[in-house]
Write a protein that holds these residues in place. Structure first.
Motif, PDB file in Angstrom:
ATOM      1  N   UNK A   1      -9.039  -5.759 -20.373  1.00 10.25           N
ATOM      2  CA  UNK A   1     -10.099  -6.558 -19.838  1.00 10.25           C
ATOM      3  C   UNK A   1     -10.711  -5.792 -18.676  1.00 10.25           C
ATOM      4  N   UNK A   2     -12.017  -5.823 -18.569  1.00  5.98           N
ATOM      5  CA  UNK A   2     -12.744  -5.142 -17.511  1.00  5.98           C
ATOM      6  C   UNK A   2     -13.753  -6.105 -16.921  1.00  5.98           C
ATOM      7  N   UNK A   3     -13.930  -6.109 -15.606  1.00  9.42           N
ATOM      8  CA  UNK A   3     -14.914  -6.988 -14.977  1.00  9.42           C
ATOM      9  C   UNK A   3     -15.222  -6.499 -13.570  1.00  9.42           C
ATOM     10  N   UNK A   4     -16.414  -6.821 -13.097  1.00  2.00           N
ATOM     11  CA  UNK A   4     -16.758  -6.625 -11.691  1.00  2.00           C
ATOM     12  C   UNK A   4     -16.420  -7.920 -10.985  1.00  2.00           C
ATOM     13  N   UNK A   5     -15.825  -7.828  -9.818  1.00  2.00           N
ATOM     14  CA  UNK A   5     -15.348  -8.995  -9.090  1.00  2.00           C
ATOM     15  C   UNK A   5     -15.704  -8.865  -7.625  1.00  2.00           C
ATOM     16  N   UNK A   6     -16.191  -9.945  -7.028  1.00  2.00           N
ATOM     17  CA  UNK A   6     -16.418  -9.969  -5.579  1.00  2.00           C
ATOM     18  C   UNK A   6     -15.630 -11.138  -5.014  1.00  2.00           C
ATOM     19  N   UNK A   7     -14.826 -10.866  -4.027  1.00  2.00           N
ATOM     20  CA  UNK A   7     -13.969 -11.858  -3.401  1.00  2.00           C
ATOM     21  C   UNK A   7     -14.828 -12.813  -2.584  1.00  2.00           C
ATOM     22  N   UNK A   8     -14.715 -14.095  -2.817  1.00  2.00           N
ATOM     23  CA  UNK A   8     -15.373 -15.143  -2.042  1.00  2.00           C
ATOM     24  C   UNK A   8     -16.887 -15.199  -2.206  1.00  2.00           C
ATOM     25  N   UNK A   9     -17.381 -14.963  -3.401  1.00  2.00           N
ATOM     26  CA  UNK A   9     -18.820 -15.000  -3.631  1.00  2.00           C
ATOM     27  C   UNK A   9     -19.403 -16.404  -3.496  1.00  2.00           C
ATOM     28  N   UNK A  77     -15.689  -5.238  -6.491  1.00  2.00           N
ATOM     29  CA  UNK A  77     -14.707  -4.279  -6.998  1.00  2.00           C
ATOM     30  C   UNK A  77     -14.729  -4.332  -8.518  1.00  2.00           C
ATOM     31  N   UNK A  78     -14.573  -3.182  -9.149  1.00  2.00           N
ATOM     32  CA  UNK A  78     -14.458  -3.126 -10.598  1.00  2.00           C
ATOM     33  C   UNK A  78     -12.973  -3.118 -10.930  1.00  2.00           C
ATOM     34  N   UNK A  79     -12.539  -4.104 -11.706  1.00  2.00           N
ATOM     35  CA  UNK A  79     -11.126  -4.231 -12.075  1.00  2.00           C
ATOM     36  C   UNK A  79     -10.968  -4.051 -13.578  1.00  2.00           C
ATOM     37  N   UNK A  80      -9.947  -3.330 -13.963  1.00  2.00           N
ATOM     38  CA  UNK A  80      -9.579  -3.203 -15.372  1.00  2.00           C
ATOM     39  C   UNK A  80      -8.075  -3.409 -15.458  1.00  2.00           C
TER      40      UNK A  80
END
Length: 156
Positions: A1-9, A77-80
């Motif tokens: 799984x891959x996604x861009x994530x921003x904490x507390x958007x 952050x880009x998480x995979x």
């Protein structure tokens, strides 16, 4: 799984991750809509923010690959997360780089529905994302380091 994530958007984030004390900030979006879906008793694996570890993690029942960093509110952050059953590994990549790898991943097939935005444990929904997700990709195979780097580079 891959996604861009921003904490507390959504404009709120935990003062101490994993606890109910929240701080207010500026939301990145004018409107947020949350939906819940029913799943199975336990998520086979999940890409998450671990309040216990105060970091990103790729988790499997009883096992976590935890990134050695604390994400900052408002920073994407880009998480995979890779569950490589044939190699017996969980791998977590943050911003195109391997952050952590752990061994002893079961080779059993994952069953149940795909759920984005939370996990399931003990029949209950748990570990909700506290932020925004964008460009989510799901693969039917384990990605290699070069593929992860290409995903990260293409989204920058």
């Amino acid at each position: 799984m891959s996604a861009w994530y921003v904490f507390a958007a959504m404009g709120v984030f935990p003062q101490t991750p994993g606890r109910a004390e929240l701080l207010l900030g500026s939301p990145l979006f004018p409107k947020v809509q949350l939906k819940r879906e029913n799943g199975v008793e336990l998520s086979a694996f999940f890409l998450q923010y671990s309040g216990e570890n105060r970091s990103f993690a790729m988790s499997f029942a009883g096992l976590r690959a935890v990134a050695p960093m604390t994400p900052l509110p408002g920073q994407w952050h880009h998480l995979v997360g890779v569950r490589d059953a044939s190699a017996g590994q969980l791998r977590l990549y943050v911003d195109g780089q391997l952050a952590r790898q752990v061994d002893a991943c079961s080779g059993t097939e994952s069953i149940g529905p795909l759920v984005i935005g939370r996990g399931r444990f003990g029949g209950n929904p748990v570990d909700y994302w506290r932020g925004a997700l964008d460009e989510v990709h799901v693969y039917d195979r384990a990605l290699g380091a070069a593929e992860v780097d290409a995903l990260y580079t293409s989204g920058r």
